[in-house]
Design a protein around this motif. Sequence first.
Motif, PDB file in Angstrom:
ATOM      1  N   PHE A 131       2.777   4.428  -7.085  1.00 52.81           N
ATOM      2  CA  PHE A 131       3.178   4.426  -5.679  1.00 52.81           C
ATOM      3  C   PHE A 131       2.035   3.943  -4.791  1.00 52.81           C
ATOM      4  O   PHE A 131       0.871   4.319  -4.984  1.00 52.81           O
ATOM      5  N   ARG A 132       2.399   3.118  -3.812  1.00 51.98           N
ATOM      6  CA  ARG A 132       1.483   2.695  -2.752  1.00 51.98           C
ATOM      7  C   ARG A 132       2.045   3.233  -1.432  1.00 51.98           C
ATOM      8  O   ARG A 132       3.003   3.975  -1.421  1.00 51.98           O
ATOM      9  N   VAL A 156       3.819   1.930   1.133  1.00 53.69           N
ATOM     10  CA  VAL A 156       5.197   1.611   1.506  1.00 53.69           C
ATOM     11  C   VAL A 156       6.183   2.311   0.578  1.00 53.69           C
ATOM     12  O   VAL A 156       7.206   2.856   1.032  1.00 53.69           O
ATOM     13  N   SER A 157       5.900   2.336  -0.718  1.00 53.46           N
ATOM     14  CA  SER A 157       6.838   2.954  -1.655  1.00 53.46           C
ATOM     15  C   SER A 157       6.901   4.471  -1.477  1.00 53.46           C
ATOM     16  O   SER A 157       7.987   5.062  -1.539  1.00 53.46           O
ATOM     17  N   GLY A 188       8.836   5.121   1.671  1.00 50.62           N
ATOM     18  CA  GLY A 188      10.269   5.020   1.402  1.00 50.62           C
ATOM     19  C   GLY A 188      10.791   6.241   0.678  1.00 50.62           C
ATOM     20  O   GLY A 188      11.877   6.744   0.976  1.00 50.62           O
ATOM     21  N   SER A 244       9.259   1.009  -7.311  1.00 47.54           N
ATOM     22  CA  SER A 244       9.817  -0.271  -6.855  1.00 47.54           C
ATOM     23  C   SER A 244      11.118  -0.056  -6.099  1.00 47.54           C
ATOM     24  O   SER A 244      11.381  -0.702  -5.077  1.00 47.54           O
ATOM     25  N   GLU A 290      12.013   2.574  -4.368  1.00 48.50           N
ATOM     26  CA  GLU A 290      11.833   3.250  -3.089  1.00 48.50           C
ATOM     27  C   GLU A 290      11.485   2.270  -1.968  1.00 48.50           C
ATOM     28  O   GLU A 290      11.813   2.524  -0.807  1.00 48.50           O
ATOM     29  N   ARG A 291      10.852   1.179  -2.291  1.00 50.58           N
ATOM     30  CA  ARG A 291      10.598   0.158  -1.256  1.00 50.58           C
ATOM     31  C   ARG A 291      11.911  -0.430  -0.756  1.00 50.58           C
ATOM     32  O   ARG A 291      12.091  -0.662   0.441  1.00 50.58           O
ATOM     33  N   LEU A 319      13.763   2.179   1.428  1.00 53.51           N
ATOM     34  CA  LEU A 319      13.256   2.279   2.802  1.00 53.51           C
ATOM     35  C   LEU A 319      13.945   1.261   3.690  1.00 53.51           C
ATOM     36  O   LEU A 319      14.347   1.570   4.824  1.00 53.51           O
ATOM     37  N   CYS A 356       1.302   9.087   5.026  1.00 51.13           N
ATOM     38  CA  CYS A 356       2.728   8.966   4.728  1.00 51.13           C
ATOM     39  C   CYS A 356       3.505  10.103   5.377  1.00 51.13           C
ATOM     40  O   CYS A 356       4.577   9.890   5.953  1.00 51.13           O
TER      41      CYS A 356
END
Length: 530
Positions: free
Chosen positions: A50-51, A53-54, A57, A207, A209-210, A213, A290
């Motif tokens: 996870f980063r 953005v992910s 999301g 992947s 979750e992006r 979002l 986040c």
Amino acid sequence: MDTSAKYASRVRVGSVQPPASQEKLSMANTAQDDLDMQRLGKTQQLKRNFRFVSILGFNCTLMATWESILLTSNYGLTNGGRAGMVYVYIGTFIGFFTSVASLAEIASRAPTAGGQYHWVSEYAPPSCQRFLSYITGWLAVLGWQAAFASVCFLVGTLIQGLLVTICSAPTTQHIYTFERWHGTLLAIAIAVIATVLNGWGTHWLASLERLLLFIHIFGFFVVLIPLWVKADRASSAEVFQTFSNTGGWPNIGLACLVGQLTPIFSFTGPDAATHMAEEVQDASRVVPWCMISTAVVNGTLGFVMLITLLYTMGDIDSVLKAPSGFPFITAFHNATGSTNMAVGLACIILVMEVCSALGILATTSRQIFAFARDEGLPFSSTLAYVHPKSKTPVWSILSSTLVTVLLTLINIGSTAAFNAIASLAIASMLTTYIIAIACFFIARWQSRISTTSPRFSLGPYGPVINVVSLFYLAFQIIFTFFPTTKNVGPRTMNWSVLMVGAVTIFAILQYVLYARKAYHAPVSRTLQNQ
């Protein structure tokens, strides 16, 4: 030299190295992630896919604030009415934001999947930290487990509500009879879908979750625009000045406070990102930001959707008497004048709630995994197992699904009994927030926390924000135990206070009989205590 600095110097001279088996896995870590895991005394077992953005999301779709405002609007419309919902939402957002900020600062100092029970262990007074940590762990595990069961059941009953709406249309000659066992089977189906998707591993989940979002935000506008374009709108006086007290409470003020359940339900779960922290790259920075970003994004979307609903829903009495059991579906029909369009817009909510179930199962399984890793649960060695290829706690996921299936079977006999279990989610989560923030505040007051500034800090305003948060949560949790109407029977009573009490008593007995010797309090493994 403080603890973090001492460990950092040890890393630089090479005296602390990850085991060879962890070398490939740790490539997903930043240097700060390695420092954090070593300080917390944990081995990196989960891959950091996870980063920002992910994980944003993940948190946004899990909380699903604008969707939940629609789904739970009956509580606020019954207790407070249009104007009550507006002002209660604003107050709840402000109060809850102080809690999110407080939790975010703690998460920056200790980014671990254990979340609240780990923080309690680290910051509670030494005389009670082990006991309080264990109780908090049980409340967190069962709270998230109840949340997964309740969201699966909510999706199942929403599908039933849509079937009722479709079959009640003038052009439809079919009749659908609302049966409890139908809802149970649908809930089980949703749980199985979430289990299969979670079982494929976190790389795929991150992947997805992006994309979710984008759907979360895009779906918001898809629902919003038709309502404003097609609906006859209420006056501003109706929206901002008209209160109602259908629940029969002694006065409007108390009715509005009972109606807090709508925004409370919509904002609960900001700690989800912390339970995924060991799968987030650069977690001590990304996770707290986040949490703050989720509160701002979802809080804004939720408020806009609330105002839209109140302006466009039509007659409030017809909405509260919705044959589907979901007032927002009738509100969509009143606004658009079309059953097909109302069902179509409601299907967007349905899809987003399925996505929420996916995230809630991931969070629940990580909470179970973390607590089992510290020997806090029965069969801990099995529940803490991580599949070597997928880097997923598979048995934690499967056990959560099994418990959910068993819980949904209760609904066949009594929906009221199932709702009593489901109501455990909000009250238990809020209790863990209170305990964790209170322990951190006490540790700060007693100068027992590291003087090194975390990567996310509230600065000199931290103690004040902590105190406001504690007062707000303590006030808020009282009203989560209220029934939705004054005159209640066994089916309409809010049994959450009984459930929380039963869980707490069970956890105390479990601690006395078993965990007192077996439970490894996380603080015993942190660097400063080695």
